[in-house]
Enzyme design. Structure first.
Site, PDB file in Angstrom:
ATOM      1  N   ASP A  58       0.663  -1.326   0.161  1.00  0.00           N
ATOM      2  CA  ASP A  58       0.007   0.158  -0.102  1.00  0.00           C
ATOM      3  C   ASP A  58       0.860   1.482  -0.185  1.00  0.00           C
ATOM      4  O   ASP A  58       0.459   1.997  -0.495  1.00  0.00           O
ATOM      5  CB  ASP A  58      -0.665  -0.384   1.096  1.00  0.00           C
ATOM      6  N   GLY A  59       2.374   1.375   0.670  1.00  0.00           N
ATOM      7  CA  GLY A  59       2.749   2.635   0.567  1.00  0.00           C
ATOM      8  C   GLY A  59       3.648   2.675  -1.011  1.00  0.00           C
ATOM      9  O   GLY A  59       3.572   3.791  -0.743  1.00  0.00           O
ATOM     10  N   ALA A 174      -4.912   3.083   8.480  1.00  0.00           N
ATOM     11  CA  ALA A 174      -3.894   3.878   7.870  1.00  0.00           C
ATOM     12  C   ALA A 174      -3.554   3.787   9.940  1.00  0.00           C
ATOM     13  O   ALA A 174      -4.037   3.327   9.825  1.00  0.00           O
ATOM     14  CB  ALA A 174      -3.559   4.247   6.931  1.00  0.00           C
ATOM     15  N   TYR A 175      -3.239   5.299   9.763  1.00  0.00           N
ATOM     16  CA  TYR A 175      -2.860   5.779  10.773  1.00  0.00           C
ATOM     17  C   TYR A 175      -3.666   5.627  11.856  1.00  0.00           C
ATOM     18  O   TYR A 175      -3.500   6.336  12.788  1.00  0.00           O
ATOM     19  CB  TYR A 175      -1.528   7.501  10.274  1.00  0.00           C
ATOM     20  N   SER A 178      -4.160   3.448  14.170  1.00  0.00           N
ATOM     21  CA  SER A 178      -3.203   3.459  15.418  1.00  0.00           C
ATOM     22  C   SER A 178      -3.749   4.774  15.978  1.00  0.00           C
ATOM     23  O   SER A 178      -3.555   4.283  17.311  1.00  0.00           O
ATOM     24  CB  SER A 178      -2.359   3.926  14.566  1.00  0.00           C
TER      25      SER A 178
HETATM   26  P1  NAP Z   1       5.505   3.028   6.014  1.00  0.00           P
HETATM   27  O1  NAP Z   1       5.903   3.294   7.378  1.00  0.00           O
HETATM   28  O2  NAP Z   1       5.804   1.914   5.327  1.00  0.00           O
HETATM   29  O3  NAP Z   1       4.770   1.669   6.233  1.00  0.00           O
HETATM   30  C1  NAP Z   1       3.501   2.238   6.777  1.00  0.00           C
HETATM   31  C2  NAP Z   1       2.777   0.742   6.872  1.00  0.00           C
HETATM   32  O4  NAP Z   1       0.398   1.355   6.899  1.00  0.00           O
HETATM   33  C3  NAP Z   1       2.510  -0.503   5.736  1.00  0.00           C
HETATM   34  O5  NAP Z   1       2.298  -1.545   7.085  1.00  0.00           O
HETATM   35  C4  NAP Z   1       1.942  -0.163   4.793  1.00  0.00           C
HETATM   36  O6  NAP Z   1       1.395  -1.370   4.046  1.00  0.00           O
HETATM   37  C5  NAP Z   1       0.703   0.460   5.697  1.00  0.00           C
HETATM   38  N1  NAP Z   1      -0.868   1.675   5.092  1.00  0.00           N
HETATM   39  C6  NAP Z   1      -0.563   2.134   4.074  1.00  0.00           C
HETATM   40  N2  NAP Z   1      -2.017   3.109   3.674  1.00  0.00           N
HETATM   41  C7  NAP Z   1      -2.390   1.719   4.454  1.00  0.00           C
HETATM   42  C8  NAP Z   1      -4.080   1.774   4.590  1.00  0.00           C
HETATM   43  N3  NAP Z   1      -4.513   2.665   3.376  1.00  0.00           N
HETATM   44  N4  NAP Z   1      -4.753   0.730   5.322  1.00  0.00           N
HETATM   45  C9  NAP Z   1      -3.793  -0.194   5.745  1.00  0.00           C
HETATM   46  N5  NAP Z   1      -2.906   0.532   6.158  1.00  0.00           N
HETATM   47  C10 NAP Z   1      -2.051   1.419   5.467  1.00  0.00           C
HETATM   48  O7  NAP Z   1       5.333   4.315   5.704  1.00  0.00           O
HETATM   49  P2  NAP Z   1       5.330   4.340   4.059  1.00  0.00           P
HETATM   50  O8  NAP Z   1       4.718   3.276   3.288  1.00  0.00           O
HETATM   51  O9  NAP Z   1       5.791   5.241   4.071  1.00  0.00           O
HETATM   52  O10 NAP Z   1       3.285   4.838   4.349  1.00  0.00           O
HETATM   53  C11 NAP Z   1       2.922   6.075   4.823  1.00  0.00           C
HETATM   54  C12 NAP Z   1       1.718   6.048   5.389  1.00  0.00           C
HETATM   55  O11 NAP Z   1       1.852   5.215   6.854  1.00  0.00           O
HETATM   56  C13 NAP Z   1       0.788   6.806   6.148  1.00  0.00           C
HETATM   57  O12 NAP Z   1      -0.442   7.505   5.271  1.00  0.00           O
HETATM   58  C14 NAP Z   1      -0.009   6.069   7.864  1.00  0.00           C
HETATM   59  O13 NAP Z   1      -0.840   6.272   6.962  1.00  0.00           O
HETATM   60  C15 NAP Z   1       1.029   5.565   7.479  1.00  0.00           C
HETATM   61  N6  NAP Z   1       1.647   5.818   9.667  1.00  0.00           N
HETATM   62  C16 NAP Z   1       1.056   5.297   9.893  1.00  0.00           C
HETATM   63  C17 NAP Z   1       1.461   4.463  11.737  1.00  0.00           C
HETATM   64  C18 NAP Z   1       0.914   4.216  12.511  1.00  0.00           C
HETATM   65  O14 NAP Z   1       0.272   3.493  12.114  1.00  0.00           O
HETATM   66  N7  NAP Z   1       1.374   4.420  14.053  1.00  0.00           N
HETATM   67  C19 NAP Z   1       2.554   6.169  11.654  1.00  0.00           C
HETATM   68  C20 NAP Z   1       3.040   6.438  10.797  1.00  0.00           C
HETATM   69  C21 NAP Z   1       1.859   6.658   9.420  1.00  0.00           C
HETATM   70  P3  NAP Z   1       1.779  -1.387   3.204  1.00  0.00           P
HETATM   71  O15 NAP Z   1       3.253  -2.762   3.960  1.00  0.00           O
HETATM   72  O16 NAP Z   1       1.457  -2.657   1.968  1.00  0.00           O
HETATM   73  O17 NAP Z   1       2.956  -0.852   2.146  1.00  0.00           O
END
Ligand code: NAP
Length: 280
Positions: A58-59, A174-175, A178
């Site tokens: 997804d990233g 996603a975020y 969390s």
């Molecule tokens: P990353 O740290 O490489 O990926 C974050 C994780 O979020 C990966 O496991 C990714 O899945 C998953 N993800 C992305 N979009 C998603 C969605 N719509 N639904 C469920 N899971 C999803 O960061 P990145 O690749 O740069 O992605 C940025 C995204 O990470 C941001 O948009 C934010 O939503 C998320 N994020 C989450 C947190 C948290 O949960 N605490 C913190 C910061 C950012 P894949 O393994 O399939 O790529």
């Protein structure tokens, strides 16, 4: 599901292949290049494609979205996940042949989801615009963020805490998740405003739960202190000094995915990602 007019069957479909650096992703990209190179009905190009194939997770799809953000009106995306089943990825790495067959049969149909429009106004008058597929956040790292939250032009609350997140329905897993936000089915055209560590005590109060905001209502966050703010748009993070306000609304454009006959239901994806197999 909508039928788009941009696939002219007389012309070959222009296909861009974007892959992350993982061995498995590169291997699949190589296989696709070899197939499309000699196919009459497909033309490989990174410029002005009809279909963008993203290989990774997804990233990676988020990165592909931002690469082709200016072409949202006529580009459709399709994701191959080289790990588990994703939220933006319809095919797994062992389903490449199925993807090729579906693209050969493709009649231009798509599945479309809302995205969020972000407008940042700085105190010096500069305006920065962007779009997020998952979410946009505003945080103040050095001190507590104090900001007015205005919904549909009504001052809703004075927020104190680390920050706020505004997510799309597809970004809700996603975020936003969390942060304790709700999971929203992507056919619901709404934004979700979720708190990041709000201050709640006898003196300061916020709503505490996330809010689901309909298409017609815009969200404004108006910081009440000078200083440095960290603003994220999906996987990109920027820092701005003295933010006057940041506005969020559902964009007039959507992201379009190639409709696949074997599209896995959203709830199946949620279950696969967060519940998995457990004892009955
Ligand atoms: P990353 O740290 O490489 O990926 C974050 C994780 O979020 C990966 O496991 C990714 O899945 C998953 N993800 C992305 N979009 C998603 C969605 N719509 N639904 C469920 N899971 C999803 O960061 P990145 O690749 O740069 O992605 C940025 C995204 O990470 C941001 O948009 C934010 O939503 C998320 N994020 C989450 C947190 C948290 O949960 N605490 C913190 C910061 C950012 P894949 O393994 O399939 O790529």
């Amino acid at each position: 599901m909508t039928q788009m007019n941009y696939t002219d069957k007389k012309k070959p479909t222009r296909v861009a292949i974007i892959s992350n650096g993982k061995y498995q992703s590169k291997r699949i990209a190589g296989k696709l290049f070899a197939i499309f190179k000699d196919a009459d009905n497909f033309y490989l190009t990174k410029r002005d494609p009809d279909v963008v194939i993203s290989i990774g997770g997804d990233g990676m799809l988020l990165s592909a979205f931002h690469m082709y953000e200016k072409a949202l009106d006529h580009v459709r995306f399709v994701g191959i996940h080289t790990g588990h089943l994703g939220f933006y990825t319809d095919y797994r790495d062992f389903e490449v042949d199925k993807l090729i067959e579906n693209l050969r049969q493709d009649k231009g149909e798509s599945i479309s989801y809302p995205i969020v429009k972000v407008k940042i106004t700085l105190a010096d008058g500069r305006v920065i615009k962007g779009r997020a597929l998952n979410e946009s956040t505003i945080k103040r790292i050095e001190k507590t963020m104090v900001a007015d939250v205005v919904i549909n032009k009504v001052k809703f609350e004075r927020f104190r805490g680390d920050g706020l997140s505004v997510s799309t329905p597809t970004g809700s897993t996603a975020y936003n998740k969390s942060l304790g936000g709700a999971i929203l089915h992507p056919t619901i055209e709404a934004l979700q405003l979720t708190e990041i560590s709000s201050l709640n005590n006898r003196v300061y109060r916020t709503i505490g739960s996330s809010l689901i905001i309909p298409r017609k209502d815009a969200i404004e966050v108006v910081p009440k202190r000078l200083g440095v703010y960290t603003i994220s748009i999906d996987n990109k993070t920027m820092q701005y000094r003295n933010v006057k306000k940041i506005e969020y609304s559902i964009d007039s454009k959507k992201i379009h995915f190639v409709a696949t006959p074997s599209h896995t239901s959203f709830w199946e994806r949620v279950m696969d990602a967060f519940i998995g197999e457990c004892d009955s």
